[in-house]
Design an enzyme around this catalytic site. Structure first.
Site, mmCIF file in Angstrom:
data_model
loop_
_atom_site.group_PDB
_atom_site.id
_atom_site.type_symbol
_atom_site.label_atom_id
_atom_site.label_comp_id
_atom_site.label_asym_id
_atom_site.label_seq_id
_atom_site.Cartn_x
_atom_site.Cartn_y
_atom_site.Cartn_z
ATOM 1 C CG ASP A 1 6.500 6.915 -4.298
ATOM 2 O OD1 ASP A 1 7.490 7.756 -4.678
ATOM 3 O OD2 ASP A 1 5.740 6.536 -5.417
ATOM 4 C CG ASP B 1 13.369 6.116 -4.938
ATOM 5 O OD1 ASP B 1 13.911 6.507 -6.661
ATOM 6 O OD2 ASP B 1 12.362 6.278 -4.438
ATOM 7 C CB SER C 1 -2.421 10.351 -11.935
ATOM 8 O OG SER C 1 -4.048 9.528 -11.801
HETATM 9 P P1 ADP Z 1 0.040 5.566 -7.797
HETATM 10 O O1 ADP Z 1 0.771 4.962 -6.988
HETATM 11 O O2 ADP Z 1 0.854 6.576 -9.070
HETATM 12 O O3 ADP Z 1 -1.610 5.663 -7.492
HETATM 13 P P2 ADP Z 1 0.221 3.145 -9.082
HETATM 14 O O4 ADP Z 1 -0.092 1.899 -10.599
HETATM 15 O O5 ADP Z 1 1.683 2.435 -8.420
HETATM 16 O O6 ADP Z 1 0.197 3.994 -9.250
HETATM 17 O O7 ADP Z 1 -0.544 1.976 -8.186
HETATM 18 C C1 ADP Z 1 -1.798 1.581 -8.123
HETATM 19 C C2 ADP Z 1 -2.352 0.486 -7.435
HETATM 20 O O8 ADP Z 1 -2.982 0.813 -6.549
HETATM 21 C C3 ADP Z 1 -4.429 0.665 -7.601
HETATM 22 O O9 ADP Z 1 -4.140 0.323 -9.476
HETATM 23 C C4 ADP Z 1 -4.666 -0.353 -6.735
HETATM 24 O O10 ADP Z 1 -3.780 -1.859 -7.444
HETATM 25 C C5 ADP Z 1 -3.700 0.341 -6.129
HETATM 26 N N1 ADP Z 1 -4.841 1.079 -5.063
HETATM 27 C C6 ADP Z 1 -4.449 2.144 -4.626
HETATM 28 N N2 ADP Z 1 -5.254 2.916 -3.978
HETATM 29 C C7 ADP Z 1 -6.422 1.779 -3.371
HETATM 30 C C8 ADP Z 1 -7.723 1.631 -2.894
HETATM 31 N N3 ADP Z 1 -8.017 3.043 -3.044
HETATM 32 N N4 ADP Z 1 -8.506 0.323 -3.330
HETATM 33 C C9 ADP Z 1 -7.504 -0.053 -4.255
HETATM 34 N N5 ADP Z 1 -6.232 -0.645 -4.949
HETATM 35 C C10 ADP Z 1 -5.519 0.919 -4.633
HETATM 36 MG MG MG Z 2 2.636 3.500 -6.967
#
Ligand code: ADP
Ligand code: MG
Length: 401
Positions: free
Chosen positions: A183, A44, A133
């Site tokens: 995404d 992408d 994840s």
């Molecule tokens: P992924 O997008 O694969 O889940 P990333 O590392 O890109 O992993 O994003 C995860 C981050 O997004 C978390 O560490 C947090 O900072 C933020 N985040 C996502 N959902 C929430 C939520 N519900 N509350 C607070 N922060 C969130």
């Molecule tokens: Mg992410």
């Protein structure tokens, strides 16, 4: 039975906590899903195609406008961070490394793109995705924030596609993560029962029915997170850019815009022009993954899930060996899955270095699949994996609660 994703427990928690945290009522409630990419990985940001679908799990949020310039954020997933307050005028990339960089980045990017945000807001989030994840909780919180902005400030020009763009812009600039558009696009534009065949160069897209019949999508969470993710991701982007620059030195390819616009035959002929073997291997993954994605989507259109599954497996091998974004735990999960009867395909999904695999499994073999993976993975790594039985869900929306 009607399929539904509404997490009533989360919604009730949000309602109660909104009152407790902010001392007033919320005005609007929203949901934005995570996503899983079926094939087309790391294409992408190389001008290629991806094939994700939105998931039933994601991030929920409630918002109420304020009379001043304050933005206040709180997440039920991260209560230890407390309420984070920031003035609209103080938003700027690099201001914070806390989780609020994700929603702040969206407010910042929307303003930067000329959307008027004349007053602040109180915002509460809670998600049911496993964060970090590879199922894109980050995009789901960004798209959710974008939708809240659209609705709260009555910004009709802020379409769902622009929300995806602004989410990406926030993540790129405000969070320093050079992600592509996939995404956010999947979270904003998902459609129930369909995956999205998206051309990330032209932004043309097509919904392709994903009717697996007596099969299902099973996401396996390895529960490992290697710390490399964002730096390695940015390295891969640089390596791809270097490979492209080398190819562009060939006069006939001077005008080539992206790695994905080079076909496999041309690549075979000219790949030695990419001087660094590591950059060459990265480019080879990208060029072949683009071709694989096209083949996989045409197979699916003909209902040939067997071929689709084989291409998923090939995608994994290429990500493991050429793009080098896998890890021992994920390789164990996929390689074991390939041996289990009833598994049509299995691969790493998401940015890499841990996170999840996605498998297509015959429904009648699903329990046996999960049982065997759980047993052998736990024995080998002493980690209990988690499974999510997923189906393609719809994009971000306002909730009627
Ligand atoms: P992924 O997008 O694969 O889940 P990333 O590392 O890109 O992993 O994003 C995860 C981050 O997004 C978390 O560490 C947090 O900072 C933020 N985040 C996502 N959902 C929430 C939520 N519900 N509350 C607070 N922060 C969130
Ligand atoms: Mg992410």
């Amino acid at each position: 039975m009607m399929k539904s994703n509404m997490n009533i427990e989360i919604i009730d928690n949000l309602k109660r906590n909104f009152r407790e945290v902010y001392g007033r009522h919320y005005e609007g409630a929203y949901f934005a899903p995570g996503r899983v990419n079926l094939i087309g990985e790391h294409t992408d940001y190389n001008g290629g195609h991806v094939f994700p679908c939105a998931l039933p799990a994601g991030t929920y949020g409630m918002i109420a406008p304020r009379g001043d310039q304050q933005l206040r954020f709180y997440s039920l997933n991260l209560p230890e961070s407390g309420v984070v307050s920031v003035e609209l005028g103080d938003l700027s990339p690099g201001r914070t490394e806390a989780w609020t960089a994700y929603p702040e980045g969206v407010f910042w990017a929307a303003q930067k793109e000329g959307f008027a945000i004349p007053f602040g807001a109180d915002i509460l989030f809670a998600g049911d995705l496993p964060g970090g994840s590879g199922l894109s909780s980050s995009a789901s919180i960004e798209v959710l924030t974008g939708l809240m902005i659209q609705q709260t400030y009555s910004l009709e020009d802020l379409t769902m596609e622009r929300i995806a763009r602004i989410g990406q812009m926030g993540e790129n600039t405000y969070c320093g993560m050079q992600c592509g558009i996939m995404d956010q696009f999947a979270s904003a534009m998902g459609k129930e029962g369909h995956a999205i065949y998206l051309d990330t160069d032209t932004m043309e897209y097509e919904y392709v029915p994903l009717d697996l019949k007596e099969r299902e999508l099973i996401i396996t969470n390895s529960k490992v997170k290697h710390s490399l993710v964002s730096s390695a991701y940015n390295d891969r982007r640089r390596e791809c850019a270097t490979a492209l620059a080398d190819i562009q030195k060939i006069p006939a390819f001077a005008e080539v815009k992206s790695l994905c616009s080079i076909n496999e035959e041309a690549f075979e002929q000219y790949k030695e022009q990419i001087l660094d073997p590591v950059c060459r291997a990265r480019a080879e993954h990208v060029v072949k993954e683009e071709a694989r994605t096209e083949k996989a989507v045409s197979a699916l259109r003909k209902n040939d899930i067997e071929t689709f599954g084989k291409l998923m497996n090939e995608s994994h091998i290429s990500l493991r060996d050429r793009y080098q974004v896998s890890c021992p735990e994920i390789d164990f999960l996929t390689e074991l899955a390939w041996q289990i009867p009833g598994v049509l395909g299995s691969r790493i999904t998401g940015g890499g270095f841990g996170g999840c695999t996605i498998s297509i499994v015959e429904t009648e073999s699903a329990e046996a699949f999960m049982g065997r993976i759980r047993g052998e993975y736990e024995k080998r790594f002493h980690i209990r994996p988690e499974f999510y039985r997923a189906w393609p869900w719809e994009g971000a929306k306002k909730l009627d609660v």
